[in-house]
Motif scaffolding. Sequence first.
Motif, PDB file in Angstrom:
ATOM      1  N   PRO A   1     -36.964  66.714  16.884  1.00 44.82           N
ATOM      2  CA  PRO A   1     -38.161  66.804  16.724  1.00 44.82           C
ATOM      3  C   PRO A   1     -37.915  65.167  15.781  1.00 44.82           C
ATOM      4  O   PRO A   1     -39.034  64.958  16.405  1.00 44.82           O
ATOM      5  CB  PRO A   1     -39.038  67.530  16.878  1.00 44.82           C
ATOM      6  N   GLY A   2     -37.623  64.859  14.951  1.00 48.05           N
ATOM      7  CA  GLY A   2     -37.431  63.982  14.103  1.00 48.05           C
ATOM      8  C   GLY A   2     -36.769  62.666  14.199  1.00 48.05           C
ATOM      9  O   GLY A   2     -37.256  61.467  14.238  1.00 48.05           O
ATOM     10  N   LEU A   3     -35.877  63.085  14.869  1.00 48.04           N
ATOM     11  CA  LEU A   3     -35.211  61.795  15.942  1.00 48.04           C
ATOM     12  C   LEU A   3     -36.643  60.855  16.987  1.00 48.04           C
ATOM     13  O   LEU A   3     -36.319  60.104  17.363  1.00 48.04           O
ATOM     14  CB  LEU A   3     -33.624  61.967  16.395  1.00 48.04           C
ATOM     15  N   VAL A   4     -36.944  62.177  17.607  1.00 48.05           N
ATOM     16  CA  VAL A   4     -37.736  61.769  19.201  1.00 48.05           C
ATOM     17  C   VAL A   4     -39.144  61.106  18.383  1.00 48.05           C
ATOM     18  O   VAL A   4     -39.754  59.960  18.905  1.00 48.05           O
ATOM     19  CB  VAL A   4     -38.556  62.587  19.102  1.00 48.05           C
ATOM     20  N   LEU A   5     -39.597  61.130  17.119  1.00 46.39           N
ATOM     21  CA  LEU A   5     -40.392  61.223  16.363  1.00 46.39           C
ATOM     22  C   LEU A   5     -40.237  59.602  15.663  1.00 46.39           C
ATOM     23  O   LEU A   5     -40.696  58.089  15.587  1.00 46.39           O
ATOM     24  CB  LEU A   5     -40.981  61.204  14.958  1.00 46.39           C
ATOM     25  N   LEU A   6     -39.062  59.410  15.522  1.00 46.37           N
ATOM     26  CA  LEU A   6     -38.407  58.528  15.039  1.00 46.37           C
ATOM     27  C   LEU A   6     -38.317  57.145  16.362  1.00 46.37           C
ATOM     28  O   LEU A   6     -38.141  55.736  15.483  1.00 46.37           O
ATOM     29  CB  LEU A   6     -37.196  58.504  13.907  1.00 46.37           C
ATOM     30  N   ALA A   7     -37.462  57.368  16.691  1.00 46.11           N
ATOM     31  CA  ALA A   7     -37.076  56.241  18.030  1.00 46.11           C
ATOM     32  C   ALA A   7     -38.232  55.683  18.602  1.00 46.11           C
ATOM     33  O   ALA A   7     -38.650  54.961  18.781  1.00 46.11           O
ATOM     34  CB  ALA A   7     -36.305  57.162  19.121  1.00 46.11           C
TER      35      ALA A   7
ATOM     36  N   ALA B   1     -31.488  55.783  23.282  1.00 38.69           N
ATOM     37  CA  ALA B   1     -31.023  56.387  24.104  1.00 38.69           C
ATOM     38  C   ALA B   1     -32.047  57.038  24.095  1.00 38.69           C
ATOM     39  O   ALA B   1     -32.521  58.043  25.753  1.00 38.69           O
ATOM     40  CB  ALA B   1     -29.455  57.101  24.404  1.00 38.69           C
ATOM     41  N   ILE B   2     -32.450  58.177  23.077  1.00 47.45           N
ATOM     42  CA  ILE B   2     -34.248  59.002  22.982  1.00 47.45           C
ATOM     43  C   ILE B   2     -34.949  58.140  24.001  1.00 47.45           C
ATOM     44  O   ILE B   2     -35.661  58.658  24.504  1.00 47.45           O
ATOM     45  CB  ILE B   2     -34.684  59.089  22.023  1.00 47.45           C
TER      46      ILE B   2
ATOM     47  N   GLN C   1     -27.193  75.727   9.835  1.00 48.96           N
ATOM     48  CA  GLN C   1     -28.829  76.393   9.508  1.00 48.96           C
ATOM     49  C   GLN C   1     -28.538  77.779   8.768  1.00 48.96           C
ATOM     50  O   GLN C   1     -28.224  78.855   9.275  1.00 48.96           O
ATOM     51  CB  GLN C   1     -29.957  76.910  10.258  1.00 48.96           C
ATOM     52  N   TRP C   2     -28.222  77.893   7.349  1.00 51.97           N
ATOM     53  CA  TRP C   2     -27.169  79.268   7.021  1.00 51.97           C
ATOM     54  C   TRP C   2     -25.472  79.638   7.460  1.00 51.97           C
ATOM     55  O   TRP C   2     -24.749  78.088   8.000  1.00 51.97           O
ATOM     56  CB  TRP C   2     -28.434  79.780   7.210  1.00 51.97           C
ATOM     57  N   ASP C   3     -25.007  80.280   8.007  1.00 52.45           N
ATOM     58  CA  ASP C   3     -24.159  80.707   8.493  1.00 52.45           C
ATOM     59  C   ASP C   3     -24.037  79.961  10.527  1.00 52.45           C
ATOM     60  O   ASP C   3     -23.638  80.463  10.616  1.00 52.45           O
ATOM     61  CB  ASP C   3     -23.708  81.549   8.558  1.00 52.45           C
ATOM     62  N   VAL C   4     -25.317  79.855  10.912  1.00 49.92           N
ATOM     63  CA  VAL C   4     -25.739  79.941  12.023  1.00 49.92           C
ATOM     64  C   VAL C   4     -25.426  78.191  12.541  1.00 49.92           C
ATOM     65  O   VAL C   4     -26.341  77.464  12.161  1.00 49.92           O
ATOM     66  CB  VAL C   4     -26.269  80.459  13.209  1.00 49.92           C
ATOM     67  N   SER C   5     -25.191  78.176  13.728  1.00 51.33           N
ATOM     68  CA  SER C   5     -25.008  76.546  13.984  1.00 51.33           C
ATOM     69  C   SER C   5     -26.422  76.702  15.180  1.00 51.33           C
ATOM     70  O   SER C   5     -26.834  77.035  16.198  1.00 51.33           O
ATOM     71  CB  SER C   5     -24.486  75.637  14.819  1.00 51.33           C
ATOM     72  N   MET C   6     -27.491  76.296  15.412  1.00 51.52           N
ATOM     73  CA  MET C   6     -28.480  75.160  15.679  1.00 51.52           C
ATOM     74  C   MET C   6     -29.074  74.503  16.324  1.00 51.52           C
ATOM     75  O   MET C   6     -28.783  73.170  16.084  1.00 51.52           O
ATOM     76  CB  MET C   6     -29.690  75.757  15.023  1.00 51.52           C
ATOM     77  N   THR C   7     -28.937  74.188  17.964  1.00 53.41           N
ATOM     78  CA  THR C   7     -29.864  73.210  18.293  1.00 53.41           C
ATOM     79  C   THR C   7     -31.119  73.039  19.058  1.00 53.41           C
ATOM     80  O   THR C   7     -31.591  74.189  18.798  1.00 53.41           O
ATOM     81  CB  THR C   7     -28.776  73.456  19.833  1.00 53.41           C
ATOM     82  N   GLY C   8     -31.354  71.905  18.393  1.00 54.72           N
ATOM     83  CA  GLY C   8     -33.151  71.570  19.237  1.00 54.72           C
ATOM     84  C   GLY C   8     -32.488  70.788  20.349  1.00 54.72           C
ATOM     85  O   GLY C   8     -32.249  70.139  20.327  1.00 54.72           O
ATOM     86  N   VAL C   9     -34.127  71.142  21.183  1.00 51.49           N
ATOM     87  CA  VAL C   9     -34.321  69.978  21.977  1.00 51.49           C
ATOM     88  C   VAL C   9     -35.266  69.814  21.585  1.00 51.49           C
ATOM     89  O   VAL C   9     -36.947  70.859  22.099  1.00 51.49           O
ATOM     90  CB  VAL C   9     -33.933  70.214  23.553  1.00 51.49           C
ATOM     91  N   SER C  10     -35.944  68.473  21.720  1.00 53.29           N
ATOM     92  CA  SER C  10     -36.928  68.026  21.571  1.00 53.29           C
ATOM     93  C   SER C  10     -37.677  66.754  22.695  1.00 53.29           C
ATOM     94  O   SER C  10     -37.209  66.074  23.451  1.00 53.29           O
ATOM     95  CB  SER C  10     -37.529  67.439  19.814  1.00 53.29           C
ATOM     96  N   ALA C  11     -39.013  66.436  22.641  1.00 56.00           N
ATOM     97  CA  ALA C  11     -39.327  65.486  23.853  1.00 56.00           C
ATOM     98  C   ALA C  11     -40.812  65.311  23.187  1.00 56.00           C
ATOM     99  O   ALA C  11     -41.581  66.100  22.540  1.00 56.00           O
ATOM    100  CB  ALA C  11     -39.826  65.779  25.315  1.00 56.00           C
ATOM    101  N   PRO C  12     -40.711  64.339  23.199  1.00 57.86           N
ATOM    102  CA  PRO C  12     -42.459  63.269  22.619  1.00 57.86           C
ATOM    103  C   PRO C  12     -43.714  63.279  23.592  1.00 57.86           C
ATOM    104  O   PRO C  12     -43.255  63.776  24.573  1.00 57.86           O
ATOM    105  CB  PRO C  12     -42.248  61.941  22.726  1.00 57.86           C
ATOM    106  N   ILE C  13     -44.779  63.846  22.283  1.00 56.48           N
ATOM    107  CA  ILE C  13     -45.679  63.794  23.465  1.00 56.48           C
ATOM    108  C   ILE C  13     -46.545  62.109  23.174  1.00 56.48           C
ATOM    109  O   ILE C  13     -46.937  61.319  21.703  1.00 56.48           O
ATOM    110  CB  ILE C  13     -47.077  64.636  22.937  1.00 56.48           C
ATOM    111  N   LEU C  14     -46.712  60.943  23.816  1.00 57.99           N
ATOM    112  CA  LEU C  14     -46.679  60.267  23.498  1.00 57.99           C
ATOM    113  C   LEU C  14     -48.311  59.568  24.346  1.00 57.99           C
ATOM    114  O   LEU C  14     -48.902  59.718  25.092  1.00 57.99           O
ATOM    115  CB  LEU C  14     -46.052  58.999  24.392  1.00 57.99           C
ATOM    116  N   ASP C  15     -48.806  58.744  23.537  1.00 61.26           N
ATOM    117  CA  ASP C  15     -49.796  57.445  23.884  1.00 61.26           C
ATOM    118  C   ASP C  15     -49.438  56.298  24.822  1.00 61.26           C
ATOM    119  O   ASP C  15     -48.428  56.273  25.156  1.00 61.26           O
ATOM    120  CB  ASP C  15     -50.320  57.081  22.875  1.00 61.26           C
TER     121      ASP C  15
END
Length: 277
Positions: free
Chosen positions: A160-166, A201-202, A214-228
């Motif tokens: 979500p951070g990458l989406v917000l920054l993009a 690309a985003i 995150q700790w000892d597990v790899s976590m993957t985020g899938v995110s999309a923007p809410i746009l105006d």
Amino acid sequence: MNGSHDGSGTNEERPRARGHRPAHGEPLLDRAFRVLTCFGPETPVLSLTALAARADLPKATTLRIARRLVEHGALERADSGHYTIGLRLLEIATVAPRGHGLRAIALPYLQDLCHATRQHVQLVVREGLEGVLVERLSARDAQRVMYRVGGRLPLHATAPGLVLLAFAPTQVQEDFLAADHPPDEDDLMGTADALRSRLAAIRRDRFAVFSRPQWDVSMTGVSAPILDRRPATIAAISVITPTERSQPAAHIPAVVAVARAITRAMGTESVGDAPAD
């Protein structure tokens, strides 16, 4: 507080006096916020001594400020003399349009997404050069994650951070690239050119996928923007899932569809293509 304005016609940073005394002319409001921001997930309850030390203020000054904050409900004082954040702050926060107002509209959609994916679902907004988590729903058997409601997320090291920054203004992106970042996140950022390419690309794809441990597990985020209508990001939603136990990419259609549904519900349906790079 650095850069505070005391009415003397200058915003220059003032050095702090010795002996933990507040800088001359530092406004009371600034000192009050320093006291309030001493509290956090690891320090929800503080004694006066601990509060003064964390705020870097004299104990007598801290006591005066704490008493006023208690009078206004911003702090609560237990029988033991320890302090906690007061409910008045929660009452005020609920009228923030980018917090509670956005959450109220998005919540039914987030609940559906959480039920469908049986994972963590997040709603994040940008505050300066960081993301702020305003809602998180979690399925009962979802893998534990480190992020909490009200907590801050790095823009370049979360989906979500990458989406917000993009979708942030170009100047925000350049300010972010020029800023100092924690050493443990430098490797996640890569080069400036690589990050710019990823953000492009985003904007083109309207979603981001990002994995990190995150700790000892790899976590993957899938995110999309809410746009105006500009289009610029109001917020980002994401699904967080263990990388090895699921197929995160399979959540992309659902995440994108829910983000678009929330956009329509807010009456700010995105139009046109993303701005040219």
